[in-house]
Design a protein around this motif. Sequence first.
Motif, PDB file in Angstrom:
ATOM      1  N   VAL A   1      54.017  15.746 -60.629  1.00 55.30           N
ATOM      2  CA  VAL A   1      52.970  16.769 -60.692  1.00 55.30           C
ATOM      3  C   VAL A   1      53.280  17.784 -59.593  1.00 55.30           C
ATOM      4  CG1 VAL A   1      50.503  17.239 -60.482  1.00 55.30           C
ATOM      5  CG2 VAL A   1      51.278  15.126 -61.560  1.00 55.30           C
ATOM      6  N   LEU A   2      53.641  18.990 -59.994  1.00 50.63           N
ATOM      7  CA  LEU A   2      54.003  20.023 -59.028  1.00 50.63           C
ATOM      8  C   LEU A   2      52.765  20.645 -58.388  1.00 50.63           C
ATOM      9  CD1 LEU A   2      56.771  21.792 -61.128  1.00 50.63           C
ATOM     10  CD2 LEU A   2      57.096  20.150 -59.281  1.00 50.63           C
ATOM     11  N   GLU A   3      51.729  20.848 -59.198  1.00 54.41           N
ATOM     12  CA  GLU A   3      50.527  21.508 -58.674  1.00 54.41           C
ATOM     13  C   GLU A   3      49.377  21.366 -59.667  1.00 54.41           C
ATOM     14  OE1 GLU A   3      49.213  25.907 -56.918  1.00 54.41           O
ATOM     15  OE2 GLU A   3      51.091  25.717 -58.006  1.00 54.41           O
ATOM     16  N   VAL A   4      48.167  21.236 -59.111  1.00 56.98           N
ATOM     17  CA  VAL A   4      46.940  21.355 -59.896  1.00 56.98           C
ATOM     18  C   VAL A   4      46.240  22.568 -59.316  1.00 56.98           C
ATOM     19  CG1 VAL A   4      44.757  20.291 -60.573  1.00 56.98           C
ATOM     20  CG2 VAL A   4      46.786  18.861 -60.241  1.00 56.98           C
ATOM     21  N   LYS A   5      46.158  23.622 -60.109  1.00 54.40           N
ATOM     22  CA  LYS A   5      45.706  24.918 -59.604  1.00 54.40           C
ATOM     23  C   LYS A   5      44.392  25.333 -60.262  1.00 54.40           C
ATOM     24  CE  LYS A   5      47.649  29.154 -60.675  1.00 54.40           C
ATOM     25  NZ  LYS A   5      48.814  30.019 -60.859  1.00 54.40           N
ATOM     26  N   ASP A   6      43.457  25.816 -59.435  1.00 53.67           N
ATOM     27  CA  ASP A   6      42.225  26.383 -59.980  1.00 53.67           C
ATOM     28  C   ASP A   6      42.566  27.656 -60.735  1.00 53.67           C
ATOM     29  OD1 ASP A   6      40.564  24.427 -58.913  1.00 53.67           O
ATOM     30  OD2 ASP A   6      40.161  25.540 -57.084  1.00 53.67           O
TER      31      ASP A   6
END
Length: 79
Positions: A61-66
Amino acid sequence: MADYNVTKTLDVMGEVCPVPDVETKRALKKMKAGEILEVLIDYPMSKERIPETVKKMGHEVLEVKDAGTSEWKIYIKVN
């Protein structure tokens, strides 16, 4: 915030569990190592569940972005 070279975008906005999780797994199985999947979600529980599932599958998982009010983008690198 990094810019990713997204290979495929999976839009599961408006869907509730288990659909986002199942569709994410299905998409990842069709992808090759090194490719990046962008998952668009608006279901809060998927924000927690999808990264857990992805890690168990051995992907990163590279990023969880809003992405807005109750909207997120999850970037996953296929391993």
